[in-house]
Design a protein around this motif. Structure first.
Motif, PDB file in Angstrom:
ATOM      1  N   ALA A   1      -3.911  -2.701  -1.293  1.00  6.66           N
ATOM      2  CA  ALA A   1      -2.541  -2.966  -0.828  1.00  6.66           C
ATOM      3  C   ALA A   1      -2.152  -4.417  -1.014  1.00  6.66           C
ATOM      4  N   LEU A   2      -3.077  -5.310  -0.747  1.00  6.14           N
ATOM      5  CA  LEU A   2      -2.808  -6.736  -0.929  1.00  6.14           C
ATOM      6  C   LEU A   2      -4.097  -7.484  -1.196  1.00  6.14           C
ATOM      7  N   SER A   3      -3.938  -8.680  -1.702  1.00  2.00           N
ATOM      8  CA  SER A   3      -5.058  -9.594  -1.909  1.00  2.00           C
ATOM      9  C   SER A   3      -4.507 -11.007  -1.794  1.00  2.00           C
ATOM     10  N   GLY A   4      -5.383 -11.991  -1.824  1.00  6.15           N
ATOM     11  CA  GLY A   4      -4.903 -13.352  -1.640  1.00  6.15           C
ATOM     12  C   GLY A   4      -5.825 -14.387  -2.242  1.00  6.15           C
ATOM     13  N   VAL A   5      -5.331 -15.609  -2.239  1.00  6.91           N
ATOM     14  CA  VAL A   5      -6.117 -16.768  -2.651  1.00  6.91           C
ATOM     15  C   VAL A   5      -6.324 -17.624  -1.413  1.00  6.91           C
ATOM     16  N   ALA A   6      -7.580 -17.846  -1.043  1.00  4.30           N
ATOM     17  CA  ALA A   6      -7.876 -18.672   0.118  1.00  4.30           C
ATOM     18  C   ALA A   6      -7.719 -20.142  -0.241  1.00  4.30           C
ATOM     19  N   ALA A   7      -7.631 -20.986   0.775  1.00  3.28           N
ATOM     20  CA  ALA A   7      -7.499 -22.426   0.551  1.00  3.28           C
ATOM     21  C   ALA A   7      -8.684 -22.926  -0.276  1.00  3.28           C
TER      22      ALA A   7
ATOM     23  N   GLY B   1       0.791  -1.227   0.000  1.00  3.47           N
ATOM     24  CA  GLY B   1       0.000   0.000   0.000  1.00  3.47           C
ATOM     25  C   GLY B   1       0.818   1.269   0.000  1.00  3.47           C
ATOM     26  N   PHE B   2       2.152   1.153  -0.076  1.00  2.00           N
ATOM     27  CA  PHE B   2       3.000   2.349  -0.136  1.00  2.00           C
ATOM     28  C   PHE B   2       3.145   2.764  -1.597  1.00  2.00           C
ATOM     29  N   TYR B   3       2.653   3.972  -1.928  1.00  2.00           N
ATOM     30  CA  TYR B   3       2.726   4.455  -3.298  1.00  2.00           C
ATOM     31  C   TYR B   3       3.505   5.765  -3.409  1.00  2.00           C
ATOM     32  N   GLY B   4       4.294   6.056  -2.408  1.00  2.00           N
ATOM     33  CA  GLY B   4       5.097   7.270  -2.402  1.00  2.00           C
ATOM     34  C   GLY B   4       5.029   7.944  -1.046  1.00  2.00           C
ATOM     35  N   ARG B   5       5.585   9.130  -0.949  1.00  2.00           N
ATOM     36  CA  ARG B   5       5.556   9.870   0.313  1.00  2.00           C
ATOM     37  C   ARG B   5       4.116  10.212   0.696  1.00  2.00           C
ATOM     38  N   PRO B   6       3.856  10.430   2.007  1.00  2.00           N
ATOM     39  CA  PRO B   6       2.503  10.827   2.424  1.00  2.00           C
ATOM     40  C   PRO B   6       2.039  12.051   1.647  1.00  2.00           C
TER      41      PRO B   6
END
Length: 346
Positions: free
Chosen positions: A112-118, A72-77
């Motif tokens: 910022a993130l995503s995933g694949v569950a079992a 989720g970091f896309y540069g300075r605040p």
């Protein structure tokens, strides 16, 4: 004249009995030393196996935790607190499908993130992914601001000048990076950062060519030069479980941990009755922490060992018993998404 000196006796050496006793004692000592050497060698080998397993387990855990904390970091605040979010696929590679849109108001960025569950659908670019296992994908801008535009890598440029008409540019062409720094001078352009997309998943093999080598391995699929490239990160990783902390009241702290934020978790998160689980993108955008649990095993088997233990990774049912000759250990840590939760706390 008769002599009073007694006759001298000749030295006759060792008797056969003495020789046999000496040989027996020597053989007993050699046998004891041999047994000690074998026992020491086995202990040393087991120590090396365990040390390697500890190093692999911790490295796998730290690699994932470090990337989660950068997510989720896309540069300075400076980006607005209210953003629109997109949920790009882990295998997306075209510029239009990566989740950025600076023509909208508010600005649209990837989650910022995503995933694949079992048991979830396996992304096509995750080669040799083990059936029924989980995966994690993170998105962020590199902390290195000395990168030069190559024409093949994608970069992010965030404006620090109030006169710029755009807040963020995502591109690979140097001609499009025109945003300015704090002085709003053409001689001081805004910082340029390489865009990072990295996915972690499990495979049943390290070298998967010609049927594979049956070595469970943590793989990493990374967005490099406009395509997804897969490589082995850590061998001997048997299983990974990811539990996501979802912020349901907007204060930055996780209110409920779930295995899959993409689905309706209202029955599980009973303390978040006012939260609607209807939008998967919104749910992923509200993840502010991830509990990462790794099960690592020795790379080599141990003679005489049978693994009858079970391992609690945080699922409803434990892992194991595996009933094989490999020793295993569980490693776990909680990683905060500082670039998501921290902004909300402020």
């Amino acid at each position: 004249m008769p002599s009073s000196i007694p006759p001298l006796h000749r030295q006759r050496g060792l008797s056969l009995v003495e020789l046999m006793i000496g040989v027996t004692i020597g053989l007993a000592m050699l046998a004891a030393l041999g047994s000690l050497y074998v026992a020491t060698s086995k202990a040393r080998a087991e120590f090396n196996k365990t040390g390697e397993q500890v190093e692999n387990g911790r490295y796998a855990l730290e690699s994932m935790v470090r990337d989660v904390e950068m997510a989720g970091f896309y540069g300075r605040p400076g980006l607005p607190a209210t953003l629109q979010y997109n949920l790009p696929g882990a295998c997306n590679t075209t510029q239009a499908s990566m989740g950025f849109d600076n023509t909208t108001s508010p600005l649209t960025v990837p989650v910022a993130l995503s995933g694949v569950a079992a048991g979830g659908a396996k992304p096509a670019c995750f080669s040799s992914m083990s059936t029924g296992t989980e995966a994690l994908t993170v998105h962020y801008a590199s902390g290195n601001v000395s990168a030069a535009v190559s024409g093949t890598e994608y970069y992010l440029q965030q404006s620090s000048c109030t006169t710029d008409t755009k807040q963020l540019v995502y591109d690979k062409s140097s001609a499009n990076f025109t945003l300015l720094g704090k002085t709003c001078s053409s001689g001081s352009p805004a910082e340029l950062r390489k865009y990072v997309v990295r996915s972690y998943y499990l495979a049943a093999c390290d070298n998967c060519a010609s049927g594979g080598d049956s070595m469970p391995t943590l793989k990493v699929a990374e967005f490099v030069n406009g395509s997804i490239q897969v490589s082995s990160l850590v061998a001997g990783i048997q299983d990974v479980h990811l539990s996501y902390g979802v912020d349901t009241d907007g204060n930055g702290s996780p209110d409920c941990y779930v295995d899959n934020p993409a689905i309706d978790n209202s029955a599980t998160c009973t303390g978040s009755s006012g939260y609607a689980w209807t939008n998967a993108t919104t749910n992923w955008a509200n993840v502010t922490a991830v509990r990462v649990t790794v099960l690592a095993r020795n790379l080599d088997a141990t003679t005489g060992w049978n693994d009858t233990r079970t391992y609690d990774l945080g699922r409803a049912a434990p892992d194991g018993p595996y009933n094989d000759a490999y020793k295993r250990h569980v490693y776990s840590a909680v990683a905060r998404l500082w670039n998501v939760g921290g902004v909300r706390e402020n």
